[in-house]
Design a protein around this motif. Structure first.
Motif, PDB file in Angstrom:
ATOM      1  N   MET A   1     -11.856  28.713  37.193  1.00  0.00           N
ATOM      2  CA  MET A   1     -11.617  28.722  38.545  1.00  0.00           C
ATOM      3  C   MET A   1     -11.904  27.437  39.478  1.00  0.00           C
ATOM      4  N   LYS A   2     -11.092  26.834  39.939  1.00  0.00           N
ATOM      5  CA  LYS A   2     -11.526  25.580  40.638  1.00  0.00           C
ATOM      6  C   LYS A   2     -11.899  25.962  42.275  1.00  0.00           C
ATOM      7  N   PHE A   3     -12.277  25.119  42.727  1.00  0.00           N
ATOM      8  CA  PHE A   3     -13.044  25.202  44.154  1.00  0.00           C
ATOM      9  C   PHE A   3     -12.072  25.717  45.060  1.00  0.00           C
ATOM     10  N   SER A   4     -10.794  24.978  44.986  1.00  0.00           N
ATOM     11  CA  SER A   4      -9.658  25.293  46.030  1.00  0.00           C
ATOM     12  C   SER A   4      -9.245  26.969  45.786  1.00  0.00           C
ATOM     13  N   GLU A   5      -9.132  27.268  44.481  1.00  0.00           N
ATOM     14  CA  GLU A   5      -8.692  28.475  44.344  1.00  0.00           C
ATOM     15  C   GLU A   5      -9.891  29.558  44.631  1.00  0.00           C
ATOM     16  N   LYS A   6     -11.077  29.389  44.476  1.00  0.00           N
ATOM     17  CA  LYS A   6     -12.197  30.138  45.076  1.00  0.00           C
ATOM     18  C   LYS A   6     -12.054  30.298  46.350  1.00  0.00           C
ATOM     19  N   LEU A   7     -11.912  29.127  47.084  1.00  0.00           N
ATOM     20  CA  LEU A   7     -12.310  29.182  48.712  1.00  0.00           C
ATOM     21  C   LEU A   7     -10.978  30.014  49.164  1.00  0.00           C
ATOM     22  N   LYS A   8      -9.752  29.858  48.724  1.00  0.00           N
ATOM     23  CA  LYS A   8      -8.632  30.685  49.012  1.00  0.00           C
ATOM     24  C   LYS A   8      -8.798  32.317  48.898  1.00  0.00           C
ATOM     25  N   GLN A   9      -9.479  32.524  47.655  1.00  0.00           N
ATOM     26  CA  GLN A   9      -9.744  33.771  47.140  1.00  0.00           C
ATOM     27  C   GLN A   9     -10.483  34.484  48.184  1.00  0.00           C
ATOM     28  N   LEU A  10     -11.448  33.816  48.439  1.00  0.00           N
ATOM     29  CA  LEU A  10     -12.723  34.381  49.259  1.00  0.00           C
ATOM     30  C   LEU A  10     -12.108  34.564  50.796  1.00  0.00           C
ATOM     31  N   ARG A  11     -11.349  33.529  51.267  1.00  0.00           N
ATOM     32  CA  ARG A  11     -10.794  33.625  52.632  1.00  0.00           C
ATOM     33  C   ARG A  11      -9.947  34.857  52.691  1.00  0.00           C
ATOM     34  N   LYS A  12      -9.152  35.149  51.431  1.00  0.00           N
ATOM     35  CA  LYS A  12      -8.027  36.197  51.722  1.00  0.00           C
ATOM     36  C   LYS A  12      -8.873  37.563  51.366  1.00  0.00           C
ATOM     37  N   ASP A  13      -9.775  37.625  50.609  1.00  0.00           N
ATOM     38  CA  ASP A  13     -10.533  38.825  50.579  1.00  0.00           C
ATOM     39  C   ASP A  13     -11.315  39.322  51.839  1.00  0.00           C
ATOM     40  N   LYS A  14     -11.770  38.432  52.598  1.00  0.00           N
ATOM     41  CA  LYS A  14     -12.391  38.431  53.861  1.00  0.00           C
ATOM     42  C   LYS A  14     -11.268  38.841  55.012  1.00  0.00           C
ATOM     43  N   GLY A  15     -10.107  38.690  54.862  1.00  0.00           N
ATOM     44  CA  GLY A  15      -9.020  39.093  55.781  1.00  0.00           C
ATOM     45  C   GLY A  15      -8.841  37.898  56.797  1.00  0.00           C
ATOM     46  N   MET A  16      -9.149  36.357  56.241  1.00  0.00           N
ATOM     47  CA  MET A  16      -9.140  35.728  57.306  1.00  0.00           C
ATOM     48  C   MET A  16      -7.996  34.607  56.965  1.00  0.00           C
ATOM     49  N   SER A  17      -7.374  33.840  58.255  1.00  0.00           N
ATOM     50  CA  SER A  17      -6.292  32.941  57.968  1.00  0.00           C
ATOM     51  C   SER A  17      -7.061  31.436  57.943  1.00  0.00           C
ATOM     52  N   GLN A  18      -6.397  30.538  57.772  1.00  0.00           N
ATOM     53  CA  GLN A  18      -7.017  29.029  57.709  1.00  0.00           C
ATOM     54  C   GLN A  18      -7.535  28.835  58.872  1.00  0.00           C
ATOM     55  N   GLU A  19      -6.740  29.289  60.098  1.00  0.00           N
ATOM     56  CA  GLU A  19      -7.132  29.028  61.295  1.00  0.00           C
ATOM     57  C   GLU A  19      -8.514  29.641  61.709  1.00  0.00           C
ATOM     58  N   ASP A  20      -8.675  30.924  61.201  1.00  0.00           N
ATOM     59  CA  ASP A  20      -9.750  31.761  61.383  1.00  0.00           C
ATOM     60  C   ASP A  20     -11.051  30.913  60.665  1.00  0.00           C
ATOM     61  N   LEU A  21     -10.938  30.591  59.393  1.00  0.00           N
ATOM     62  CA  LEU A  21     -12.010  29.882  58.772  1.00  0.00           C
ATOM     63  C   LEU A  21     -12.221  28.561  59.334  1.00  0.00           C
ATOM     64  N   ALA A  22     -11.145  27.684  59.774  1.00  0.00           N
ATOM     65  CA  ALA A  22     -11.428  26.586  60.355  1.00  0.00           C
ATOM     66  C   ALA A  22     -12.241  26.464  61.878  1.00  0.00           C
ATOM     67  N   PHE A  23     -12.284  27.780  62.406  1.00  0.00           N
ATOM     68  CA  PHE A  23     -12.684  28.119  63.769  1.00  0.00           C
ATOM     69  C   PHE A  23     -14.151  28.282  63.373  1.00  0.00           C
ATOM     70  N   GLU A  24     -14.555  29.113  62.401  1.00  0.00           N
ATOM     71  CA  GLU A  24     -15.882  29.480  61.808  1.00  0.00           C
ATOM     72  C   GLU A  24     -16.550  28.287  61.505  1.00  0.00           C
ATOM     73  N   LEU A  25     -15.822  27.330  60.795  1.00  0.00           N
ATOM     74  CA  LEU A  25     -16.816  26.064  60.167  1.00  0.00           C
ATOM     75  C   LEU A  25     -16.535  24.892  61.163  1.00  0.00           C
ATOM     76  N   ASN A  26     -15.758  25.177  62.354  1.00  0.00           N
ATOM     77  CA  ASN A  26     -15.741  24.080  63.187  1.00  0.00           C
ATOM     78  C   ASN A  26     -15.083  22.758  62.827  1.00  0.00           C
ATOM     79  N   VAL A  27     -13.961  23.030  62.005  1.00  0.00           N
ATOM     80  CA  VAL A  27     -12.883  21.981  61.532  1.00  0.00           C
ATOM     81  C   VAL A  27     -11.697  22.207  61.707  1.00  0.00           C
ATOM     82  N   SER A  28     -10.870  21.028  61.437  1.00  0.00           N
ATOM     83  CA  SER A  28      -9.425  21.596  61.734  1.00  0.00           C
ATOM     84  C   SER A  28      -8.773  22.334  60.715  1.00  0.00           C
ATOM     85  N   ARG A  29      -7.629  23.017  61.133  1.00  0.00           N
ATOM     86  CA  ARG A  29      -7.014  23.820  59.929  1.00  0.00           C
ATOM     87  C   ARG A  29      -6.189  22.725  58.887  1.00  0.00           C
ATOM     88  N   GLN A  30      -5.890  21.648  59.097  1.00  0.00           N
ATOM     89  CA  GLN A  30      -5.527  20.628  58.133  1.00  0.00           C
ATOM     90  C   GLN A  30      -6.693  20.599  57.253  1.00  0.00           C
TER      91      GLN A  30
END
Length: 322
Positions: A1-30
């Motif tokens: 499994m690629k990094f991109s797929e793992k990241l998406k899966q981990l994010r969904k497992d934690k119930g986070m949106s891309q905006e939520d993850l971006a906020f936690e990491l202090n980066v843009s949603r893009q």
């Protein structure tokens, strides 16, 4: 499994949106979107943050052959505790009381120097026999030690309570986005009072010196000069401790990782300072009382206490840097 797929899966497992993850990491949603679409990789510091956030290793994130279940076995040491808003409020409420009591304890230690001054003034105002002089000196010393004892008891009781209260927060913490924003808003309101309090404390310290000089010039009595100095300084120190500890309690949650690193640095200096205080201060106290009882000169020999404290703190800071 690629990094991109793992990241998406981990994010969904934690119930986070891309905006939520971006906020936690202090980066843009893009940026998160590019990572998950396999168009870019995060920098090393962001990879570390992602690993901490999802309790996984960097090896798991980057190694396409690493199995997620196997990774949980090889990365068990990461323990994250999600703090609820109720727990944060309980923590802040306790720290508010803790700051108040520690401030009172330090105030008492400073004001403990008043009884010897009062006993000295009473001797100067009255013509009394030698045995009465010794009695008043003893009462002054006893009053000082009694007040210090109350302060030390406060330190011990609330020091133990504070250590017990902090045990559950020794691991890495996570805070919900909405709770973090609420706490940030509450902290900003308190911070305005904090700035005013610090400025008031500095003003009181300056005013204490000015008032002591004026009283000494007008009245020329040590009890009034020293009394005014100790009282104003004690109030200023209480303000510094009370508002300083409360500010620190907010920073504990808002900048937990940075707070922990700074506390580790401070711990070495504090341990060294505590050792010096435990050894030196009792010796200085015994010498001060012995000198006062022998000569009857309690003022200005009390200056030995703040001077010793300053020397110990300076020496500990120099040794820690070395």
């Amino acid at each position: 499994m690629k990094f991109s797929e793992k990241l998406k899966q981990l994010r969904k497992d934690k119930g986070m949106s891309q905006e939520d993850l971006a906020f936690e990491l202090n980066v843009s949603r893009q940026a998160v979107s590019k990572w998950e679409s396999d168009n870019a990789y995060p920098e090393t510091d962001k990879l570390i943050q992602i690993g901490k956030l999802f309790s996984v290793s960097i090896d798991y994130l980057l190694n396409e052959e690493t199995d997620h279940n196997k990774n949980e076995e090889m990365f068990p040491q990461q323990s994250f505790y999600e703090v609820s808003m109720a727990e944060m409020k309980d923590y802040l409420t306790f720290k508010k009381k803790f700051a108040k009591m520690i401030g009172i304890g330090v105030m008492l230690c400073i004001l403990s120097l008043l009884p010897p001054l009062i006993s000295t003034e009473m001797k100067q105002m009255q013509r009394i026999a030698n045995d009465e002089i010794l009695l008043k000196d003893a009462l002054g010393a006893a009053g000082m030690f009694l007040i210090v004892a109350v302060g030390v008891i406060i330190f011990i009781i609330y020091g133990i309570k504070n250590a017990q209260f902090n045990k559950k927060y020794e691991q890495e913490l996570t805070i919900k986005k909405e709770d973090y924003r609420y706490l940030e808003t509450e902290h900003q309101q308190f911070h305005d009072h904090f700035i005013i309090a610090m400025a008031s404390g500095v003003f009181l310290c300056i005013f204490a010196l000015i008032s002591a000089i004026l009283i000494d010039a007008i009245i020329e009595k040590d009890v009034y000069t020293g009394g005014s100095l100790f009282i104003f300084v004690a109030i200023a120190v209480y303000i510094f401790i009370y508002f300083g500890l409360r500010e620190s309690s907010y920073q504990f949650f808002l900048e937990h990782e940075k707070y922990q690193k700074e506390k580790e640095k401070e711990k070495k200096t504090e341990e060294m300072t505590d050792r010096y205080f435990e050894i030196v201060m009792p010796i200085v106290g015994v010498l001060y009382c012995g000198f006062g009882l022998w000569t009857g000169i309690w003022h200005p020999s009390w200056i030995v206490f703040p001077l010793t404290a300053v020397i110990i703190l300076a020496y500990a800071a120099i040794k820690n840097k070395q």
